[in-house]
Write a protein that holds these residues in place. Structure first.
Motif, PDB file in Angstrom:
ATOM      1  N   SER A  59      35.763  38.573  42.926  1.00 48.24           N
ATOM      2  CA  SER A  59      35.806  38.320  41.487  1.00 48.24           C
ATOM      3  C   SER A  59      34.544  38.902  40.885  1.00 48.24           C
ATOM      4  O   SER A  59      33.544  39.087  41.568  1.00 48.24           O
ATOM      5  N   ASP A  60      34.618  39.216  39.597  1.00 51.35           N
ATOM      6  CA  ASP A  60      33.417  39.691  38.933  1.00 51.35           C
ATOM      7  C   ASP A  60      33.400  39.176  37.502  1.00 51.35           C
ATOM      8  O   ASP A  60      32.741  38.194  37.190  1.00 51.35           O
ATOM      9  N   CYS A  61      34.201  39.807  36.630  1.00 51.09           N
ATOM     10  CA  CYS A  61      34.105  39.453  35.214  1.00 51.09           C
ATOM     11  C   CYS A  61      34.713  38.098  34.895  1.00 51.09           C
ATOM     12  O   CYS A  61      34.262  37.388  34.015  1.00 51.09           O
ATOM     13  N   ARG A  62      35.751  37.751  35.600  1.00 53.06           N
ATOM     14  CA  ARG A  62      36.519  36.531  35.343  1.00 53.06           C
ATOM     15  C   ARG A  62      37.040  36.463  33.911  1.00 53.06           C
ATOM     16  O   ARG A  62      37.183  35.391  33.342  1.00 53.06           O
ATOM     17  N   GLY A  64      39.458  39.140  33.035  1.00 55.79           N
ATOM     18  CA  GLY A  64      40.606  40.045  33.017  1.00 55.79           C
ATOM     19  C   GLY A  64      40.305  41.492  32.712  1.00 55.79           C
ATOM     20  O   GLY A  64      41.200  42.228  32.303  1.00 55.79           O
ATOM     21  N   ILE A  65      39.047  41.926  32.895  1.00 54.79           N
ATOM     22  CA  ILE A  65      38.767  43.323  32.554  1.00 54.79           C
ATOM     23  C   ILE A  65      38.213  44.165  33.699  1.00 54.79           C
ATOM     24  O   ILE A  65      38.147  45.383  33.567  1.00 54.79           O
ATOM     25  N   CYS A  66      37.853  43.534  34.821  1.00 52.10           N
ATOM     26  CA  CYS A  66      37.244  44.357  35.873  1.00 52.10           C
ATOM     27  C   CYS A  66      38.221  44.709  36.986  1.00 52.10           C
ATOM     28  O   CYS A  66      38.056  45.726  37.661  1.00 52.10           O
ATOM     29  N   GLY A  67      39.226  43.899  37.191  1.00 46.14           N
ATOM     30  CA  GLY A  67      40.221  44.191  38.217  1.00 46.14           C
ATOM     31  C   GLY A  67      39.809  43.784  39.623  1.00 46.14           C
ATOM     32  O   GLY A  67      40.458  44.179  40.596  1.00 46.14           O
ATOM     33  N   ALA A  68      38.747  43.005  39.759  1.00 43.14           N
ATOM     34  CA  ALA A  68      38.286  42.656  41.098  1.00 43.14           C
ATOM     35  C   ALA A  68      39.164  41.596  41.774  1.00 43.14           C
ATOM     36  O   ALA A  68      39.422  41.671  42.968  1.00 43.14           O
ATOM     37  N   CYS A  69      39.628  40.615  40.995  1.00 44.60           N
ATOM     38  CA  CYS A  69      40.332  39.480  41.599  1.00 44.60           C
ATOM     39  C   CYS A  69      41.720  39.918  42.051  1.00 44.60           C
ATOM     40  O   CYS A  69      42.575  40.208  41.238  1.00 44.60           O
ATOM     41  N   THR A  85      45.654  38.445  34.931  1.00 41.29           N
ATOM     42  CA  THR A  85      44.965  38.587  36.213  1.00 41.29           C
ATOM     43  C   THR A  85      44.789  37.192  36.823  1.00 41.29           C
ATOM     44  O   THR A  85      44.881  36.191  36.109  1.00 41.29           O
ATOM     45  N   CYS A  87      42.179  35.709  37.642  1.00 45.08           N
ATOM     46  CA  CYS A  87      41.066  34.965  37.043  1.00 45.08           C
ATOM     47  C   CYS A  87      41.453  34.369  35.695  1.00 45.08           C
ATOM     48  O   CYS A  87      40.780  33.445  35.209  1.00 45.08           O
TER      49      CYS A  87
HETATM   50  S1  FES Z   1      37.587  38.931  37.973  1.00 42.26           S
HETATM   51 FE1  FES Z   1      37.570  40.656  36.640  1.00 42.26          FE
HETATM   52  S2  FES Z   1      39.678  40.878  36.257  1.00 42.26           S
HETATM   53 FE2  FES Z   1      39.665  39.045  37.374  1.00 42.26          FE
END
Ligand code: FES
Ligand code: HEM
Lengths: 246, 210
Positions: A59-62, A64-69, A85, A87
């Motif tokens: 996870s990163d941004c939490r 919905g904009i980074c795409g990590a989760c 997403t 998150c």
């Molecule tokens: S943590 Fe960045 S999109 Fe879900």
């Protein structure tokens, strides 16, 4: 709304070479206002106090904009809420007493690192193969120096919404990356800045996509259904067109 | 070969085969015009050997190309997900889109049976010397044969209903409007299937007789 008592079935795997398995956990007293990742945080905190290995997830941004989760929740990447997403998925969408199955993205091109974390650098290599515009950097040009038609601007913007999360690959029965590559191609194909390199770009990105071991598109349209940015498979038609022209 | 190149070959060969299905159906529907007309149809074809053999060679090439690309792509697609999901739900993928390989294999099996039945005349040796009309009518009075033909057409309908719009997407015709092609595909598949199915069914029901 009252608190939720949930059961989790989570894929645990130490590393890429070891054998993984599902492990059951209880997730009691979960607030319906929590996000899915916050729920996992609560479970992990308890695991840590019990001296157990926490569940690894990205996870990163939490927001919905980074795409990590990245995780498949009850058989659907990012869960069954459309355009969301993991998150941004709220626990109020789950029922008290429900068992939630959580799995990593499964694709040859996304080797597993640990538990729910997979290696998505294949996407980076596809981007590096041609998903850019070669220009000499200098001071930013005036915004109205190059005119772009409203329709083209809209289409480019729709495609540029892609956050590279890989849900399209995870959902596709062929683990195909065509929605991702289509987004990156479409985003530049509609802009004058993308025009000079369009042929080289389409060819290089498709070659890299194939080399990474993604499958091909059989147009089941499953990718657009799970895309958190709701990108349409029109970008795949555009990718096919750009490839044919190249 | 690039995956998209293989898809383009698969789409073009598939569309060519669809064109054949349409022409072949128009020929077959002449059965409703009675034995003289129906029996004259293959006779006429035989008067144009160059045309007949060009069509046959093109058909064999299209089938070979279609099957080779389907094997090439399906193998890679299977390899792209070595570990299966324990739980996986389809949100919007149609049944047809998920059973293309199965449908294709059933069509291939049917095709071989069909050739053995009406072209090579091996299936009913006792009728082998009869004219085509009588052979066709007598064999579809056999429930098993009629049922197998109908079943194969159901698989064909599924294959075509997805194949049409899928080919349009592969050839990028859907850039403007995907829905049009989706419904055109359903309509084409339905029309072709109803046309083909009508023949064994009306013979079996006794509506067409020797
Ligand atoms: S943590 Fe960045 S999109 Fe879900
Ligand atoms: C009359 C016979 C047939 C016709 C008209 C036909 C038509 C088509 C068309 C138009 C497509 C879509 C191409 C695309 O996805 O771009 C397709 C796909 C396919 N066909 Fe056929 N086909 C026929 C027979 C067969 C046979 C015999 C096989 C045998 C293996 C087969 C296997 C496949 C497969 C695997 C696909 C890909 C499915 C997908 O994209 O999901 N087909 N077919």
């Amino acid at each position: 709304m009252s608190l939720l008592n949930l059961k989790l079935r989570v894929w645990r795997q130490k590393n890429g070479t070891s054998k993984g398995a599902f492990v059951n956990y209880d997730a009691p007293n979960i607030s319906p206002d929590m996000s899915f990742l916050e729920m996992l945080d609560v479970v992990n905190e308890k695991l840590i106090t019990q001296n157990q290995e926490p569940i690894a997830f990205e996870s990163d941004c939490r927001e919905g904009i980074c795409g990590a989760c990245s995780m498949v929740i009850n058989g659907i990447p990012h869960g069954k809420e459309r355009g969301t997403t993991a998150c941004q998925l709220h626990m109020r969408h789950f029922k008290n007493g429900e068992t939630i199955v959580i799995e990593p993205w499964r694709a040859r091109a996304f080797p597993l690192i640990k538990d729910l974390v997979v290696d998505r650098t294949a996407f980076d290599r596809i981007q590096q193969a041609g998903g850019f515009v070669s220009v000499n950097t200098g001071s930013a040009p005036d915004a109205h120096a190059i005119l772009v038609h409203k329709d083209n601007a809209e289409k480019a913007f729709d495609a540029a919404a892609c956050i590279g999360c890989g849900a399209c690959v995870a959902a596709c029965k062929n683990a195909s990356a065509m929605l991702f590559v289509g987004s990156k191609i479409s985003q530049l194909a509609h802009l004058p800045q993308g025009d000079p390199e369009r042929k080289r770009r389409a060819k290089a990105m498709v070659m890299q996509m194939d080399a990474e071991g993604f499958g091909s598109c059989t147009n089941t349209l499953e990718c657009e259904a799970v895309c958190p940015k709701e990108i349409s498979t029109r970008v795949i038609a555009e990718l096919n067109w750009e490839f044919m022209r190249s | 070969m690039a995956s998209i190149s293989a898809k383009i070959l698969m789409a073009l060969s598939g569309l060519f085969l669809m064109g054949f299905l349409l022409v072949h159906l128009l020929g077959n529907l002449q059965i409703y015009a009675g034995p003289e007309v129906f029996n004259a149809y293959p006779e006429t074809l035989r008067h144009y050997p160059v045309l007949l053999w060009t069509a046959r060679v093109l058909l064999i090439l299209a089938f070979t190309l279609h099957i080779l690309t389907s094997i090439y792509l399906s193998t890679k697609n299977k390899a792209a997900r070595p570990v299966a999901y324990a739980q996986k739900h389809s949100v919007q993928a149609s049944l047809a889109s998920r059973t293309m390989l199965l449908g294709g294999l059933v069509i291939l099996g049917f095709l071989l049976f069909h050739l053995a039945h009406l072209t090579w005349r091996w299936v009913f040796p006792e009728y082998a010397a009869l004219d085509l009309y009588t052979l066709t009518v007598l064999s579809f009075q056999n429930s098993l044969v009629a049922a197998f033909y109908v079943l194969a057409q159901v698989f064909l309908a599924l294959h075509l209903s997805h194949g049409f719009s899928s080919a349009a997407q592969t050839l990028s015709l859907t850039r403007w409007c995907a829905t049009t092609f989706r419904f055109a595909g359903y309509a084409f598949a339905l029309a072709i299937t109803l046309g083909y199915v009508s023949i064994p069914v009306s013979i079996w029901l006794g509506l067409v007789h020797a």
